[in-house]
Design a protein around this motif. Structure first.
Motif, PDB file in Angstrom:
ATOM      1  N   ILE A 178       0.838  -1.206   0.000  1.00  0.00           N
ATOM      2  CA  ILE A 178       0.000   0.000   0.000  1.00  0.00           C
ATOM      3  C   ILE A 178       0.870   1.251   0.000  1.00  0.00           C
ATOM      4  N   TYR A 179       1.967   1.224   0.769  1.00  0.00           N
ATOM      5  CA  TYR A 179       2.884   2.370   0.772  1.00  0.00           C
ATOM      6  C   TYR A 179       3.383   2.666  -0.637  1.00  0.00           C
ATOM      7  N   ILE A 181       2.079   1.612  -3.701  1.00  0.00           N
ATOM      8  CA  ILE A 181       1.034   1.944  -4.677  1.00  0.00           C
ATOM      9  C   ILE A 181       0.515   3.362  -4.479  1.00  0.00           C
ATOM     10  N   SER A 182       0.389   3.779  -3.225  1.00  0.00           N
ATOM     11  CA  SER A 182      -0.151   5.122  -2.958  1.00  0.00           C
ATOM     12  C   SER A 182       0.941   6.183  -2.897  1.00  0.00           C
ATOM     13  N   GLY A 183       2.106   5.821  -2.392  1.00  0.00           N
ATOM     14  CA  GLY A 183       3.161   6.820  -2.178  1.00  0.00           C
ATOM     15  C   GLY A 183       3.775   7.348  -3.460  1.00  0.00           C
ATOM     16  N   PRO A 185       2.570   7.606  -6.819  1.00  0.00           N
ATOM     17  CA  PRO A 185       1.790   8.599  -7.584  1.00  0.00           C
ATOM     18  C   PRO A 185       1.447   9.839  -6.773  1.00  0.00           C
ATOM     19  N   LEU A 186       1.195   9.697  -5.447  1.00  0.00           N
ATOM     20  CA  LEU A 186       0.846  10.868  -4.641  1.00  0.00           C
ATOM     21  C   LEU A 186       2.019  11.833  -4.537  1.00  0.00           C
ATOM     22  N   HIS A 217       5.926  15.064   2.901  1.00  0.00           N
ATOM     23  CA  HIS A 217       6.862  14.052   2.401  1.00  0.00           C
ATOM     24  C   HIS A 217       8.043  13.883   3.355  1.00  0.00           C
TER      25      HIS A 217
END
Length: 238
Positions: A178-179, A181-183, A185-186, A217
């Motif tokens: 999850i880190y 996949i989300s980190g 592009p965000l 970040h």
């Protein structure tokens, strides 16, 4: 009364072969003292027909071109008309795209063509041609930071996978996924792209969005480095 052995009046008598004497008399004179006449029959060997002349070896030239009509004149004209129609359609589309680009340029809209990464373009990135020279160094530093975040999150997946194989809770692997996949592009949408656009237009107002999310970040990076025993005892971050 006719006798028993009277001759038959309808009997023609013995048949005489008129050619029998000719065969026997071949090479002899028909009359004594007269001129010498002979008769001869051609032999079967001399009666054979003469063979036909042989054809030359190169009678059929395999390399000679063969004229085969491919298309008639009507088909060629039809294809020519189709090509002209396609060319006119393409030219019309190019004019439409050009007018749209000109309208977008007048409105201040920059059309971004995806060109990075080269093997599978998913984003627009051209520091050398779009960022001013005095800001290119800072932009390259920011880009290196972004790539470092991607590599760290990828390494985190590898580390948690190894821990899972050794008997750790599989939830840490899903959290690491999850880190990533989300980190990734965000981080690009929230702080790297705003910085890129701010440098490209040299607008001070656009820097505020970058500073806000870049602080977030930095906070995440510090949390990952310390890995406090808060979420799964800190094992979800390598």
């Amino acid at each position: 009364m006719a006798g028993r052995y009277d001759p038959n009046p309808f009997d023609e008598g013995d048949e005489v072969n008129p050619f029998a004497d000719q065969g026997k008399g071949a090479g002899k004179s028909n009359f004594s003292g007269g001129p010498f006449y002979t008769t001869s029959v051609p032999s079967a060997a001399n009666s054979r027909p003469s063979p036909l002349p042989h054809e030359p070896a190169d009678f059929y030239d395999r390399g000679a071109p063969v004229d085969i009509p491919l298309d008639s004149a009507t088909d060629l004209k039809k294809k020519e008309r189709e090509l002209q129609a396609r060319e006119a359609d393409l030219k019309k589309r190019e004019d439409i795209v050009k007018r749209k680009e000109e309208a977008a340029a007048r409105a201040g809209i920059v059309l971004e063509e995806k060109n990075w990464p080269p093997f599978f373009p998913i984003i627009h990135h051209d520091i050398a041609n779009e960022i001013p020279i005095h800001l290119q160094k800072l932009q390259y530093v920011a880009f290196t930071t972004y790539l470092g975040l991607v590599l760290c999150l990828l390494w985190n997946i590898i580390a948690t996978t190894t821990a899972w194989i050794k008997g750790e809770d599989p939830k840490i692997w899903f959290l690491a996924l999850i880190y990533f996949i989300s980190g990734v592009p965000l981080a690009y949408v929230l702080w790297y792209r705003p910085l890129y656009r701010a440098f490209r237009s040299e607008s001070a107002i656009k820097f505020s969005w970058f500073f806000l999310f870049y602080l977030v970040h930095i906070g995440f990076v510090i949390f990952a480095a310390v890995a406090p025993p808060v979420v799964f005892k800190g094992k979800s971050l390598a």
